[in-house]
Design a protein around this motif. Sequence first.
Motif, PDB file in Angstrom:
ATOM      1  N   VAL A 185       0.844  -1.196   0.000  1.00 21.59           N
ATOM      2  CA  VAL A 185       0.000   0.000   0.000  1.00 21.59           C
ATOM      3  C   VAL A 185       0.883   1.251   0.000  1.00 21.59           C
ATOM      4  O   VAL A 185       0.588   2.233  -0.691  1.00 21.59           O
ATOM      5  CB  VAL A 185      -0.979   0.002   1.196  1.00 21.59           C
ATOM      6  N   ILE A 186       1.990   1.208   0.732  1.00 22.38           N
ATOM      7  CA  ILE A 186       2.927   2.332   0.743  1.00 22.38           C
ATOM      8  C   ILE A 186       3.510   2.520  -0.664  1.00 22.38           C
ATOM      9  O   ILE A 186       3.643   3.650  -1.156  1.00 22.38           O
ATOM     10  CB  ILE A 186       4.044   2.102   1.786  1.00 22.38           C
ATOM     11  N   THR A 187       3.833   1.431  -1.332  1.00 23.63           N
ATOM     12  CA  THR A 187       4.337   1.508  -2.703  1.00 23.63           C
ATOM     13  C   THR A 187       3.258   2.037  -3.643  1.00 23.63           C
ATOM     14  O   THR A 187       3.544   2.853  -4.526  1.00 23.63           O
ATOM     15  CB  THR A 187       4.840   0.127  -3.167  1.00 23.63           C
ATOM     16  N   LEU A 188       2.023   1.602  -3.454  1.00 27.67           N
ATOM     17  CA  LEU A 188       0.896   2.101  -4.246  1.00 27.67           C
ATOM     18  C   LEU A 188       0.793   3.620  -4.110  1.00 27.67           C
ATOM     19  O   LEU A 188       0.662   4.339  -5.106  1.00 27.67           O
ATOM     20  CB  LEU A 188      -0.404   1.431  -3.796  1.00 27.67           C
ATOM     21  N   ASP A 189       0.872   4.120  -2.888  1.00 26.54           N
ATOM     22  CA  ASP A 189       0.824   5.565  -2.647  1.00 26.54           C
ATOM     23  C   ASP A 189       1.958   6.280  -3.385  1.00 26.54           C
ATOM     24  O   ASP A 189       1.758   7.347  -3.958  1.00 26.54           O
ATOM     25  CB  ASP A 189       0.918   5.870  -1.151  1.00 26.54           C
ATOM     26  N   ALA A 190       3.149   5.686  -3.361  1.00 29.63           N
ATOM     27  CA  ALA A 190       4.305   6.299  -4.028  1.00 29.63           C
ATOM     28  C   ALA A 190       4.094   6.347  -5.544  1.00 29.63           C
ATOM     29  O   ALA A 190       4.416   7.359  -6.185  1.00 29.63           O
ATOM     30  CB  ALA A 190       5.575   5.532  -3.690  1.00 29.63           C
ATOM     31  N   LEU A 191       3.550   5.285  -6.119  1.00 27.96           N
ATOM     32  CA  LEU A 191       3.291   5.267  -7.563  1.00 27.96           C
ATOM     33  C   LEU A 191       2.266   6.331  -7.948  1.00 27.96           C
ATOM     34  O   LEU A 191       2.425   7.017  -8.965  1.00 27.96           O
ATOM     35  CB  LEU A 191       2.800   3.878  -7.998  1.00 27.96           C
ATOM     36  N   ILE A 192       1.232   6.470  -7.149  1.00 34.82           N
ATOM     37  CA  ILE A 192       0.208   7.485  -7.420  1.00 34.82           C
ATOM     38  C   ILE A 192       0.815   8.880  -7.288  1.00 34.82           C
ATOM     39  O   ILE A 192       0.571   9.761  -8.115  1.00 34.82           O
ATOM     40  CB  ILE A 192      -1.008   7.287  -6.497  1.00 34.82           C
ATOM     41  N   ALA A 193       1.649   9.084  -6.268  1.00 36.99           N
ATOM     42  CA  ALA A 193       2.327  10.378  -6.091  1.00 36.99           C
ATOM     43  C   ALA A 193       3.250  10.678  -7.271  1.00 36.99           C
ATOM     44  O   ALA A 193       3.474  11.846  -7.610  1.00 36.99           O
ATOM     45  CB  ALA A 193       3.120  10.386  -4.791  1.00 36.99           C
ATOM     46  N   ASP A 194       3.746   9.635  -7.922  1.00 37.65           N
ATOM     47  CA  ASP A 194       4.622   9.795  -9.076  1.00 37.65           C
ATOM     48  C   ASP A 194       3.833   9.975 -10.374  1.00 37.65           C
ATOM     49  O   ASP A 194       4.416  10.090 -11.443  1.00 37.65           O
ATOM     50  CB  ASP A 194       5.566   8.591  -9.188  1.00 37.65           C
ATOM     51  N   GLY A 195       2.496   9.964 -10.287  1.00 39.59           N
ATOM     52  CA  GLY A 195       1.665  10.252 -11.455  1.00 39.59           C
ATOM     53  C   GLY A 195       0.932   9.083 -12.067  1.00 39.59           C
ATOM     54  O   GLY A 195       0.210   9.259 -13.047  1.00 39.59           O
ATOM     55  N   ASP A 196       1.091   7.872 -11.530  1.00 40.27           N
ATOM     56  CA  ASP A 196       0.369   6.729 -12.088  1.00 40.27           C
ATOM     57  C   ASP A 196      -1.116   6.835 -11.786  1.00 40.27           C
ATOM     58  O   ASP A 196      -1.520   7.335 -10.728  1.00 40.27           O
ATOM     59  CB  ASP A 196       0.881   5.411 -11.500  1.00 40.27           C
ATOM     60  N   GLU A 197      -1.948   6.336 -12.696  1.00 42.94           N
ATOM     61  CA  GLU A 197      -3.380   6.192 -12.451  1.00 42.94           C
ATOM     62  C   GLU A 197      -3.576   5.023 -11.485  1.00 42.94           C
ATOM     63  O   GLU A 197      -2.759   4.097 -11.443  1.00 42.94           O
ATOM     64  CB  GLU A 197      -4.135   5.921 -13.751  1.00 42.94           C
ATOM     65  N   LEU A 198      -4.651   5.054 -10.718  1.00 37.48           N
ATOM     66  CA  LEU A 198      -4.899   4.052  -9.685  1.00 37.48           C
ATOM     67  C   LEU A 198      -4.838   2.632 -10.235  1.00 37.48           C
ATOM     68  O   LEU A 198      -4.152   1.772  -9.677  1.00 37.48           O
ATOM     69  CB  LEU A 198      -6.251   4.301  -9.004  1.00 37.48           C
ATOM     70  N   GLU A 199      -5.549   2.367 -11.321  1.00 39.14           N
ATOM     71  CA  GLU A 199      -5.604   1.006 -11.859  1.00 39.14           C
ATOM     72  C   GLU A 199      -4.221   0.507 -12.269  1.00 39.14           C
ATOM     73  O   GLU A 199      -3.847  -0.626 -11.991  1.00 39.14           O
ATOM     74  CB  GLU A 199      -6.569   0.927 -13.056  1.00 39.14           C
ATOM     75  N   GLN A 200      -3.437   1.367 -12.932  1.00 35.73           N
ATOM     76  CA  GLN A 200      -2.092   0.984 -13.355  1.00 35.73           C
ATOM     77  C   GLN A 200      -1.183   0.773 -12.147  1.00 35.73           C
ATOM     78  O   GLN A 200      -0.375  -0.151 -12.119  1.00 35.73           O
ATOM     79  CB  GLN A 200      -1.491   2.039 -14.288  1.00 35.73           C
ATOM     80  N   ALA A 201      -1.315   1.630 -11.138  1.00 36.44           N
ATOM     81  CA  ALA A 201      -0.493   1.494  -9.930  1.00 36.44           C
ATOM     82  C   ALA A 201      -0.784   0.173  -9.224  1.00 36.44           C
ATOM     83  O   ALA A 201       0.138  -0.520  -8.790  1.00 36.44           O
ATOM     84  CB  ALA A 201      -0.735   2.677  -8.993  1.00 36.44           C
ATOM     85  N   ILE A 202      -2.050  -0.193  -9.119  1.00 42.22           N
ATOM     86  CA  ILE A 202      -2.421  -1.467  -8.484  1.00 42.22           C
ATOM     87  C   ILE A 202      -1.816  -2.626  -9.262  1.00 42.22           C
ATOM     88  O   ILE A 202      -1.223  -3.542  -8.687  1.00 42.22           O
ATOM     89  CB  ILE A 202      -3.952  -1.615  -8.372  1.00 42.22           C
TER      90      ILE A 202
END
Length: 169
Positions: free
Chosen positions: A89-106
Amino acid sequence: QVHFKSGWLSLPFSEDDLSKLLASIGVVIDDNEEDGESDYDRLMAGELPNVKWKVVGYESYYLMDKHFEDIYAASDLVERIENLKDCEVITLDALIADGDELEQAIETVEDGDVSFYADTDLSGLARQFADEGIFHQDFLLGFIDYDALGSALEDDGYTEVNGGVLRRP
């Protein structure tokens, strides 16, 4: 006169949860699929007469800025997030903060195609990698400022004399 009925459905949900909610607001679903499409599908598509479906008021940090016509898609995303480990989940948050869309980050987190190093910066990570011996020596040698190291040796009592270096205790 129009009557609106509503109910609350927590995400993720099961078919049974959805059936109970629909029954509680007086929506009867006929699962006879003679034409190949169920009433659930028609309901989600807004095609059942006198029944309109709207997803509102969902509470999720990850879904706050998203609009869903398909409640199953929202439920699936929440279920996938809930199945992640805390570190994921922490990595998911980092990916979203880096600009990824939610579905792609998951998907990226689920595939294990990413690493996240918490509580550090690039310099700190480089130091950690050097301390752990992850960098090959030849790679590191290209980054050494030998003049600065020579000055540090001089400050520590080393002196250049007669084509060599003298150190006194």
